[in-house]
Design an enzyme around this catalytic site. Sequence first.
Site, PDB file in Angstrom:
ATOM      1  N   TYR A 142       0.809  -1.147   0.110  1.00  0.00           N
ATOM      2  CA  TYR A 142       0.079  -0.035  -0.008  1.00  0.00           C
ATOM      3  C   TYR A 142       1.121   1.306  -0.047  1.00  0.00           C
ATOM      4  O   TYR A 142       0.475   2.532  -0.367  1.00  0.00           O
ATOM      5  CB  TYR A 142      -0.852  -0.023   1.194  1.00  0.00           C
ATOM      6  CG  TYR A 142      -2.199  -1.077   1.216  1.00  0.00           C
ATOM      7  CD1 TYR A 142      -2.108  -1.924   0.124  1.00  0.00           C
ATOM      8  CD2 TYR A 142      -2.830  -1.488   2.310  1.00  0.00           C
ATOM      9  CE1 TYR A 142      -3.251  -3.083   0.098  1.00  0.00           C
ATOM     10  CE2 TYR A 142      -3.567  -2.241   2.279  1.00  0.00           C
ATOM     11  CZ  TYR A 142      -3.801  -2.993   1.180  1.00  0.00           C
ATOM     12  OH  TYR A 142      -4.755  -4.016   1.180  1.00  0.00           O
ATOM     13  N   LYS A 189       4.296 -14.849   4.301  1.00  0.00           N
ATOM     14  CA  LYS A 189       4.463 -15.821   3.082  1.00  0.00           C
ATOM     15  C   LYS A 189       5.972 -16.144   3.041  1.00  0.00           C
ATOM     16  O   LYS A 189       6.375 -15.904   1.563  1.00  0.00           O
ATOM     17  CB  LYS A 189       3.605 -15.131   2.148  1.00  0.00           C
ATOM     18  CG  LYS A 189       3.545 -16.226   0.609  1.00  0.00           C
ATOM     19  CD  LYS A 189       2.590 -17.382   1.035  1.00  0.00           C
ATOM     20  CE  LYS A 189       2.512 -18.189  -0.371  1.00  0.00           C
ATOM     21  NZ  LYS A 189       1.884 -19.562   0.049  1.00  0.00           N
ATOM     22  N   ASP A 221      -1.978 -18.164   3.338  1.00  0.00           N
ATOM     23  CA  ASP A 221      -3.004 -19.073   2.725  1.00  0.00           C
ATOM     24  C   ASP A 221      -3.494 -20.278   3.661  1.00  0.00           C
ATOM     25  O   ASP A 221      -4.786 -20.654   3.676  1.00  0.00           O
ATOM     26  CB  ASP A 221      -2.432 -19.785   1.239  1.00  0.00           C
ATOM     27  CG  ASP A 221      -1.215 -20.323   1.583  1.00  0.00           C
ATOM     28  OD1 ASP A 221      -0.561 -20.186   2.378  1.00  0.00           O
ATOM     29  OD2 ASP A 221      -0.562 -20.814   0.564  1.00  0.00           O
ATOM     30  N   ASP A 245      -5.512  -7.044   5.845  1.00  0.00           N
ATOM     31  CA  ASP A 245      -6.711  -6.484   5.332  1.00  0.00           C
ATOM     32  C   ASP A 245      -7.549  -7.702   4.930  1.00  0.00           C
ATOM     33  O   ASP A 245      -8.761  -7.577   5.201  1.00  0.00           O
ATOM     34  CB  ASP A 245      -6.324  -5.563   3.995  1.00  0.00           C
ATOM     35  CG  ASP A 245      -7.637  -4.846   3.501  1.00  0.00           C
ATOM     36  OD1 ASP A 245      -8.571  -4.711   3.994  1.00  0.00           O
ATOM     37  OD2 ASP A 245      -7.146  -4.181   2.561  1.00  0.00           O
ATOM     38  N   ASP A 249     -11.110  -8.991   7.033  1.00  0.00           N
ATOM     39  CA  ASP A 249     -12.593  -9.125   6.241  1.00  0.00           C
ATOM     40  C   ASP A 249     -12.884 -10.279   6.378  1.00  0.00           C
ATOM     41  O   ASP A 249     -14.232 -10.627   6.553  1.00  0.00           O
ATOM     42  CB  ASP A 249     -12.361  -8.444   5.003  1.00  0.00           C
ATOM     43  CG  ASP A 249     -12.255  -7.001   5.086  1.00  0.00           C
ATOM     44  OD1 ASP A 249     -12.056  -6.494   6.125  1.00  0.00           O
ATOM     45  OD2 ASP A 249     -12.134  -6.423   3.866  1.00  0.00           O
TER      46      ASP A 249
END
Length: 356
Positions: A142, A189, A221, A245, A249
Amino acid sequence: MKKHILIVPGDGIGQEVTAVGKKVVEKIAAKFGHEFTYDEALIGHAAIEATGDPLPEETLVKMKASDAVLFGAVGHPKYDNDPSAKVRPEQGLLKMRKELGLYANLRPIKLFDELLEASSIKPELLRGADILFFRELTGDVYFGKRERIDGGNTAYDTMIYSKYEVERIARKAFDAAMTRGKKLMSVDKANVLESSRLWREVVLEVAKDYPEVELSHQFVDAAAMLLIKDPRKFDVVVTGNLFGDILTDEASQIAGSMGMLASASIGDSTGVYEPIHGSAHDITGKGVANPLASILSAALMLDISFGLKAESEAIIAAVDATLKAGFRTGDIADASTPKDMILGTDAMGEQILSRI
């Protein structure tokens, strides 16, 4: 206690839910004998329409001068399918985080038993779930370099982290773990990404200062799968901006609806408290938005920024009592909810106020 609170409604249903959140804070102030003063400011699409700037300098000055910010939402559908737009509402949000040094986003995922049936996950997997996410907020893709090249046919975004950025969010997460179940999961990751390998190295280094905390690591994942498979395995989670993020959610389904989830964005100065549900323009102006996330964000503000634990717990207890009484907004109602118990934004707010 005397405190100055800046109300920044932003866009869409942010306008509606922050109005209810403010009323709850006013009720708490009256009940507990505090003196809170208020001001308002623009951000996002509303600010672009008024000033051409998604974060006007006047707003930023007010934010820095306040003791806390009760925030609504940012975003507008007119920008969703216009990649050429040079000025966007979300730019105001990112700039606010950077300018205020809001590097830690706290998202509690706490399930009210009365909403077990509102979730898409089986109730027997949910009961007792209580997760606290720490999402790093001012780094990652971001804020990394991004560019269109090859005549606009190729684009890239840079996922970038520095050691100090990882260390400071890790310490906040370890500190929180010490006050809870002394379990911390770091999500990355590291099998693919170099930035994640740095992330894991730094978290392992910080862990040496917290020998009482049981540290585990998950690839993002696998963590996404485990959140649905067995959310009770999670306690405190720390992760990067992009992964946080997405995962938080996803975790909103544990609570039954995004309309239930509060968040706190903190650093070393003014904290910002906001629901995670976004501007939701499809229901804006209909009076049906769930105000509970904004109300619970106000509770976080009282607890974290002002140290008013009893006042914060009074709000949470009022929410719990309202849900126990059977009242719901449309997003958390189910087939068994009587029609007269499904309330709009203001009516749900009044139920909370009556129980404080």
